[in-house]
Design an enzyme around this catalytic site. Sequence first.
Site, short mmCIF file in Angstrom:
data_model
loop_
_atom_site.label_atom_id
_atom_site.label_comp_id
_atom_site.label_asym_id
_atom_site.label_seq_id
_atom_site.Cartn_x
_atom_site.Cartn_y
_atom_site.Cartn_z
N ASP A 1 40.54 38.47 36.26
CA ASP A 1 40.67 39.70 37.06
C ASP A 1 39.35 40.47 37.13
O ASP A 1 38.54 40.42 36.21
CB ASP A 1 41.77 40.57 36.44
CG ASP A 1 42.32 41.59 37.43
OD1 ASP A 1 42.00 41.49 38.63
OD2 ASP A 1 43.07 42.48 37.00
N TRP B 1 33.81 44.05 40.70
CA TRP B 1 32.46 43.53 40.50
C TRP B 1 31.66 43.67 41.80
O TRP B 1 30.52 44.11 41.81
CB TRP B 1 32.53 42.07 40.06
CG TRP B 1 31.24 41.41 39.71
CD1 TRP B 1 30.67 41.34 38.48
CD2 TRP B 1 30.36 40.70 40.61
NE1 TRP B 1 29.49 40.63 38.54
CE2 TRP B 1 29.28 40.24 39.83
CE3 TRP B 1 30.39 40.43 41.97
CZ2 TRP B 1 28.23 39.49 40.39
CZ3 TRP B 1 29.35 39.69 42.53
CH2 TRP B 1 28.28 39.24 41.73
N ARG C 1 34.27 42.20 49.05
CA ARG C 1 35.08 41.61 47.97
C ARG C 1 34.90 40.10 47.85
O ARG C 1 34.91 39.55 46.74
CB ARG C 1 36.57 41.93 48.20
CG ARG C 1 36.93 43.38 47.97
CD ARG C 1 38.43 43.60 48.22
NE ARG C 1 39.24 42.90 47.23
CZ ARG C 1 39.61 43.42 46.05
NH1 ARG C 1 39.24 44.65 45.74
NH2 ARG C 1 40.35 42.73 45.23
N HIS D 1 34.68 37.23 44.71
CA HIS D 1 35.47 36.00 44.54
C HIS D 1 34.56 34.79 44.42
O HIS D 1 34.81 33.88 43.63
CB HIS D 1 36.45 35.83 45.70
CG HIS D 1 37.49 36.92 45.76
ND1 HIS D 1 38.18 37.34 44.65
CD2 HIS D 1 37.97 37.67 46.80
CE1 HIS D 1 39.04 38.30 45.00
NE2 HIS D 1 38.92 38.52 46.29
N ARG E 1 48.01 40.75 49.92
CA ARG E 1 46.68 41.30 50.20
C ARG E 1 46.37 41.17 51.69
O ARG E 1 47.00 40.39 52.39
CB ARG E 1 45.64 40.58 49.36
CG ARG E 1 45.82 40.88 47.89
CD ARG E 1 44.61 40.54 47.08
NE ARG E 1 44.86 40.86 45.68
CZ ARG E 1 43.95 40.83 44.74
NH1 ARG E 1 42.70 40.50 45.04
NH2 ARG E 1 44.25 41.15 43.50
N LEU F 1 40.04 17.50 28.80
CA LEU F 1 40.58 18.84 29.02
C LEU F 1 41.65 18.78 30.10
O LEU F 1 41.45 18.18 31.15
CB LEU F 1 39.47 19.80 29.48
CG LEU F 1 39.94 21.20 29.91
CD1 LEU F 1 40.36 22.03 28.70
CD2 LEU F 1 38.85 21.94 30.68
N ARG G 1 42.82 38.34 29.32
CA ARG G 1 42.70 38.98 30.63
C ARG G 1 41.41 39.77 30.68
O ARG G 1 41.12 40.55 29.76
CB ARG G 1 43.88 39.90 30.94
CG ARG G 1 43.79 40.49 32.37
CD ARG G 1 45.06 41.16 32.83
NE ARG G 1 44.95 41.54 34.24
CZ ARG G 1 45.95 41.65 35.09
NH1 ARG G 1 47.17 41.41 34.68
NH2 ARG G 1 45.74 41.99 36.35
C1 IPE Z 1 46.60 39.01 38.62
O1 IPE Z 1 45.61 39.85 39.13
C2 IPE Z 1 46.61 37.73 39.37
C3 IPE Z 1 45.42 36.90 39.22
C4 IPE Z 1 44.42 37.10 38.41
C5 IPE Z 1 45.40 35.72 40.03
P1 IPE Z 1 45.96 41.02 40.17
O2 IPE Z 1 44.68 41.74 40.40
O3 IPE Z 1 46.62 40.45 41.35
O4 IPE Z 1 47.00 41.87 39.35
P2 IPE Z 1 47.48 43.38 39.49
O5 IPE Z 1 47.90 43.57 40.91
O6 IPE Z 1 46.30 44.25 39.14
O7 IPE Z 1 48.58 43.52 38.49
C1 IPE Z 2 40.92 38.62 40.69
O1 IPE Z 2 40.14 39.68 41.13
C2 IPE Z 2 41.15 37.60 41.76
C3 IPE Z 2 42.54 37.54 42.25
C4 IPE Z 2 43.52 38.29 41.85
C5 IPE Z 2 42.84 36.55 43.27
P1 IPE Z 2 40.73 40.88 42.00
O2 IPE Z 2 40.55 40.56 43.44
O3 IPE Z 2 42.09 41.23 41.58
O4 IPE Z 2 39.72 42.05 41.58
P2 IPE Z 2 40.05 43.58 41.33
O5 IPE Z 2 41.17 43.64 40.34
O6 IPE Z 2 40.44 44.16 42.65
O7 IPE Z 2 38.78 44.14 40.79
MG MG Z 3 42.87 42.51 40.20
#
Ligand code: IPE
Ligand code: IPE
Ligand code: MG
Length: 261
Positions: free
Chosen positions: A39, A44, A52, A56, A90, A150, A207
């Site tokens: 996450d 970042w 964004r 990723h 999203r 692995l 996490r």
């Molecule tokens: C959890 O992250 C899912 C993944 C890392 C793939 P999210 O960013 O989607 O979770 P919430 O919405 O903050 O709980």
């Molecule tokens: C994790 O990063 C990737 C996925 C959940 C797919 P996020 O996209 O959730 O990043 P934040 O939480 O918005 O920073």
């Molecule tokens: Mg997130």
Amino acid sequence: MPPVGTRGVRTISQTKAVADLAPADPNSAVPLHVAIIMDGNGRWAEQRSLPRVAGHRAGVQAVRRTIEAAIAHGVSWLTLYAFSSENWRRPAQEVTDLTGLLRRFIKSEIAEMNRNGVRMHVIGDRSRFDRDIQTELARAEETTRANTKLNLVIALSYGARSEIVAAAQQAIALVQAGKLDPAELTECRFAALLETAHMPDPDLILRTSGEQRLSNFLLWQSAYAEFVFTDILWPDFGEAQFAEALAEFARRERRFGARPA
Ligand code: IPE
Ligand code: IPE
Ligand code: MG
């Protein structure tokens, strides 16, 4: 907290209940299975005034570093939560960006996985992805199936609640077909109906990004997992942070409800 290095001498009495929930070597200093909720990609990118998708993209590099770190540390199972069943909510552009990165990652990484002895598995509802991605996922699983160094499990369109409901539906179907006596539906038999039937439960769930929640990840399987939460954002994650999490795990005393001997 017990001092580092004492875990090897501690033993846990093997009553039936304990044996069901504890791994084969409950005192191992190295987790057999590490599961990561990756996450913080968005934050970042935001910190750098980037879109964004740049976060990723950087997150994919962190995935590569983490696979290498897991191999280097002798971890046998690594599960990465890459896309939750809720992430479809999203904006369409972000979903397209994420699925595009997934498509490229799977295609480009198969050869490297084979070189490194990595076997890939997928959990989650893959039918929601484009057909070509489903084909690539199946090809990656097939091409890497003989590898043993692995086990890399990628959770895609994964949601623990729907996984549990699907298992319940299968159990009901078995009962209706006369193949299962409801009284014989044990925890063990139920777990065998989950997508993770062939996998050990996670010993360590990690996490990143400072959030402290499961977000619908491995709810059943995490019954006795150790949790480590770190503030680092996923794109900054690498070997050092992986090693730090393993060190924290090694300091934990796992009891599985029993008492140390
Ligand atoms: C959890 O992250 C899912 C993944 C890392 C793939 P999210 O960013 O989607 O979770 P919430 O919405 O903050 O709980
Ligand atoms: C994790 O990063 C990737 C996925 C959940 C797919 P996020 O996209 O959730 O990043 P934040 O939480 O918005 O920073
Ligand atoms: Mg997130």
